[in-house]
Scaffold this motif. Sequence first.
Motif, PDB file in Angstrom:
ATOM      1  N   LYS A 284       0.825  -1.211   0.000  1.00  0.00           N
ATOM      2  CA  LYS A 284       0.000   0.000   0.000  1.00  0.00           C
ATOM      3  C   LYS A 284       0.864   1.270   0.000  1.00  0.00           C
ATOM      4  O   LYS A 284       0.652   2.202   0.791  1.00  0.00           O
ATOM      5  N   LEU A 285       1.858   1.292  -0.885  1.00  0.00           N
ATOM      6  CA  LEU A 285       2.710   2.468  -1.013  1.00  0.00           C
ATOM      7  C   LEU A 285       1.996   3.562  -1.795  1.00  0.00           C
ATOM      8  O   LEU A 285       1.157   3.290  -2.650  1.00  0.00           O
ATOM      9  N   THR A 286       2.353   4.791  -1.523  1.00  0.00           N
ATOM     10  CA  THR A 286       1.858   5.908  -2.306  1.00  0.00           C
ATOM     11  C   THR A 286       2.720   6.032  -3.568  1.00  0.00           C
ATOM     12  O   THR A 286       3.790   5.425  -3.692  1.00  0.00           O
ATOM     13  N   SER A 287       2.272   6.860  -4.503  1.00  0.00           N
ATOM     14  CA  SER A 287       3.042   7.079  -5.729  1.00  0.00           C
ATOM     15  C   SER A 287       4.376   7.751  -5.422  1.00  0.00           C
ATOM     16  O   SER A 287       5.349   7.574  -6.173  1.00  0.00           O
ATOM     17  N   GLN A 288       4.463   8.496  -4.343  1.00  0.00           N
ATOM     18  CA  GLN A 288       5.722   9.119  -3.959  1.00  0.00           C
ATOM     19  C   GLN A 288       6.663   8.108  -3.305  1.00  0.00           C
ATOM     20  O   GLN A 288       7.875   8.147  -3.513  1.00  0.00           O
ATOM     21  N   GLU A 289       6.117   7.192  -2.527  1.00  0.00           N
ATOM     22  CA  GLU A 289       6.950   6.182  -1.878  1.00  0.00           C
ATOM     23  C   GLU A 289       7.523   5.187  -2.875  1.00  0.00           C
ATOM     24  O   GLU A 289       8.681   4.781  -2.776  1.00  0.00           O
ATOM     25  N   VAL A 290       6.726   4.811  -3.860  1.00  0.00           N
ATOM     26  CA  VAL A 290       7.181   3.777  -4.786  1.00  0.00           C
ATOM     27  C   VAL A 290       8.304   4.257  -5.690  1.00  0.00           C
ATOM     28  O   VAL A 290       9.152   3.461  -6.107  1.00  0.00           O
ATOM     29  N   ILE A 291       8.370   5.541  -6.004  1.00  0.00           N
ATOM     30  CA  ILE A 291       9.444   6.015  -6.877  1.00  0.00           C
ATOM     31  C   ILE A 291      10.794   5.986  -6.175  1.00  0.00           C
ATOM     32  O   ILE A 291      11.841   6.055  -6.828  1.00  0.00           O
ATOM     33  N   SER A 292      10.796   5.869  -4.847  1.00  0.00           N
ATOM     34  CA  SER A 292      12.044   5.762  -4.096  1.00  0.00           C
ATOM     35  C   SER A 292      12.468   4.310  -3.876  1.00  0.00           C
ATOM     36  O   SER A 292      13.530   4.056  -3.327  1.00  0.00           O
ATOM     37  N   LEU A 293      11.644   3.379  -4.321  1.00  0.00           N
ATOM     38  CA  LEU A 293      11.897   1.966  -4.074  1.00  0.00           C
ATOM     39  C   LEU A 293      12.838   1.389  -5.127  1.00  0.00           C
ATOM     40  O   LEU A 293      12.570   1.467  -6.323  1.00  0.00           O
ATOM     41  N   GLU A 294      13.956   0.831  -4.676  1.00  0.00           N
ATOM     42  CA  GLU A 294      14.927   0.198  -5.569  1.00  0.00           C
ATOM     43  C   GLU A 294      15.016  -1.297  -5.250  1.00  0.00           C
ATOM     44  O   GLU A 294      15.065  -1.688  -4.087  1.00  0.00           O
ATOM     45  N   LEU A 295      15.045  -2.111  -6.288  1.00  0.00           N
ATOM     46  CA  LEU A 295      15.188  -3.553  -6.127  1.00  0.00           C
ATOM     47  C   LEU A 295      16.440  -4.004  -6.865  1.00  0.00           C
ATOM     48  O   LEU A 295      16.580  -3.759  -8.059  1.00  0.00           O
ATOM     49  N   SER A 296      17.330  -4.661  -6.162  1.00  0.00           N
ATOM     50  CA  SER A 296      18.556  -5.131  -6.785  1.00  0.00           C
ATOM     51  C   SER A 296      18.329  -6.462  -7.493  1.00  0.00           C
ATOM     52  O   SER A 296      17.425  -7.223  -7.153  1.00  0.00           O
ATOM     53  N   THR A 297      19.163  -6.740  -8.481  1.00  0.00           N
ATOM     54  CA  THR A 297      19.016  -7.973  -9.251  1.00  0.00           C
ATOM     55  C   THR A 297      19.329  -9.193  -8.383  1.00  0.00           C
ATOM     56  O   THR A 297      20.250  -9.198  -7.583  1.00  0.00           O
ATOM     57  N   GLY A 298      18.501 -10.214  -8.550  1.00  0.00           N
ATOM     58  CA  GLY A 298      18.752 -11.485  -7.892  1.00  0.00           C
ATOM     59  C   GLY A 298      18.513 -11.531  -6.399  1.00  0.00           C
ATOM     60  O   GLY A 298      18.984 -12.435  -5.725  1.00  0.00           O
ATOM     61  N   ILE A 299      17.766 -10.578  -5.849  1.00  0.00           N
ATOM     62  CA  ILE A 299      17.503 -10.549  -4.409  1.00  0.00           C
ATOM     63  C   ILE A 299      16.039 -10.927  -4.158  1.00  0.00           C
ATOM     64  O   ILE A 299      15.135 -10.165  -4.476  1.00  0.00           O
ATOM     65  N   PRO A 300      15.776 -12.116  -3.595  1.00  0.00           N
ATOM     66  CA  PRO A 300      14.380 -12.521  -3.365  1.00  0.00           C
ATOM     67  C   PRO A 300      13.765 -11.845  -2.153  1.00  0.00           C
ATOM     68  O   PRO A 300      14.434 -11.579  -1.169  1.00  0.00           O
ATOM     69  N   MET A 301      12.479 -11.566  -2.257  1.00  0.00           N
ATOM     70  CA  MET A 301      11.695 -11.044  -1.145  1.00  0.00           C
ATOM     71  C   MET A 301      10.606 -12.043  -0.826  1.00  0.00           C
ATOM     72  O   MET A 301      10.082 -12.713  -1.713  1.00  0.00           O
ATOM     73  N   LEU A 302      10.238 -12.131   0.437  1.00  0.00           N
ATOM     74  CA  LEU A 302       9.217 -13.073   0.885  1.00  0.00           C
ATOM     75  C   LEU A 302       8.048 -12.331   1.522  1.00  0.00           C
ATOM     76  O   LEU A 302       8.236 -11.472   2.378  1.00  0.00           O
ATOM     77  N   TYR A 303       6.843 -12.701   1.082  1.00  0.00           N
ATOM     78  CA  TYR A 303       5.602 -12.240   1.715  1.00  0.00           C
ATOM     79  C   TYR A 303       4.822 -13.467   2.158  1.00  0.00           C
ATOM     80  O   TYR A 303       4.913 -14.535   1.558  1.00  0.00           O
ATOM     81  N   ILE A 304       4.061 -13.306   3.229  1.00  0.00           N
ATOM     82  CA  ILE A 304       3.110 -14.321   3.657  1.00  0.00           C
ATOM     83  C   ILE A 304       1.703 -13.769   3.413  1.00  0.00           C
ATOM     84  O   ILE A 304       1.401 -12.638   3.798  1.00  0.00           O
ATOM     85  N   PHE A 305       0.869 -14.557   2.731  1.00  0.00           N
ATOM     86  CA  PHE A 305      -0.520 -14.187   2.515  1.00  0.00           C
ATOM     87  C   PHE A 305      -1.361 -14.952   3.526  1.00  0.00           C
ATOM     88  O   PHE A 305      -1.388 -16.188   3.521  1.00  0.00           O
ATOM     89  N   LYS A 306      -2.010 -14.229   4.411  1.00  0.00           N
ATOM     90  CA  LYS A 306      -2.787 -14.850   5.482  1.00  0.00           C
ATOM     91  C   LYS A 306      -4.007 -14.007   5.788  1.00  0.00           C
ATOM     92  O   LYS A 306      -3.898 -12.793   5.972  1.00  0.00           O
ATOM     93  N   GLU A 307      -5.149 -14.653   5.795  1.00  0.00           N
ATOM     94  CA  GLU A 307      -6.423 -13.989   6.122  1.00  0.00           C
ATOM     95  C   GLU A 307      -6.639 -12.744   5.261  1.00  0.00           C
ATOM     96  O   GLU A 307      -7.077 -11.701   5.741  1.00  0.00           O
ATOM     97  N   GLY A 308      -6.306 -12.852   3.987  1.00  0.00           N
ATOM     98  CA  GLY A 308      -6.535 -11.770   3.047  1.00  0.00           C
ATOM     99  C   GLY A 308      -5.539 -10.635   3.110  1.00  0.00           C
ATOM    100  O   GLY A 308      -5.733  -9.606   2.459  1.00  0.00           O
TER     101      GLY A 308
END
Length: 343
Positions: A284-308
């Motif tokens: 739930k990032l804003t349009s201003q927050e997402v433009i500051s987000l950098e993702l490096s190559t080959g770095i996995p991220m983990l999320y858990i989906f629970k109760e929606g």
Amino acid sequence: MAATTMHSAIGSVQAHRAQISSSSQNGMGSFSVKMVSKCFGIDMRLLGRGNYCSRGLKLGGVHASTSSIADSVQAPSNSKTTDSQKKSNETALILIRHGESLWNEKNLFTGCVDVPLTKKGVEEAIEAGKRISNIPVDMIYTSALIRAQMTAMLAMTQHRRKKVPIIMHNESEQAKTWSQMYSEETQNQSIPVVTAWQLNERMYGELQGLNKQETADKFGKEKVHEWRRSYDIPPPNGESLEMCAERAVAYFKEHIEPQLVNGKHVMIAAHGNSLRSIIMYLDKLTSQEVISLELSTGIPMLYIFKEGKFIRRGSPVAPSEASVYAYTRTLAQYRQKLDEMVN
């Protein structure tokens, strides 16, 4: 090795948006993106090819076994699942940006040009696979571009479950017929890989193939920075991040999120901007927050989906697995079952 290539990543959770009530409702709390140069910690409290950029292929149904995280590890002879199996109330979502490509190495705008990985990119993909080797994967989604597909395939060679990722060819009835499997046991030991142009990198228009530094010298650093980092300003004849988000998030909500709801554990191998778009939705990032987000190559991220709800568990900060993810109880049970299979 992969950790040292990280230029920056999502940082610690901070409560800066006090008046947003939806943040408290989603169970994650408010936060803003905080950049760090080398690594970041985990919030322990939350512990088919074609014209890729303009049209897509109609994807047929892909069926993967529905099981809980703990129950999904079985010996091959007992791997058959039934409709009566109980759906998991917790599923894993792994996001991986592809490893370094040949045009990343040359500092060129790549976008939707289909460029393979470098040797370093191959190593990054393999390292990413080691870091997720104890996390269940029932389905894989990639973009239609080879660098994302290579990353997914190479990563899965390291998974301890030893299932085989198989690209689903649903572009025609003939393709589906010709790629059909006739062994149920083999099918149970496979992971369907769905490719989708909607997960492609942002289309950079007239910048594609140009050197980034030379382009900045020609048009000015401020103009190129605006094209690359603004949310709603596209490069000449290209896509803005907003346009990329429209297709990527719509695909995620229509095709991928229902798989998580149905108890399947999903990995997505895609690109910097398509993944930023999805993370914007998940966190739930804003349009201003997402433009500051950098993702490096080959770095996995983990999320858990629970109760929606989507709960971020973190990203690698060190080579040892203990420093990679804050495992949930069910993830720990899954790893224990993997250990029992080996022993």
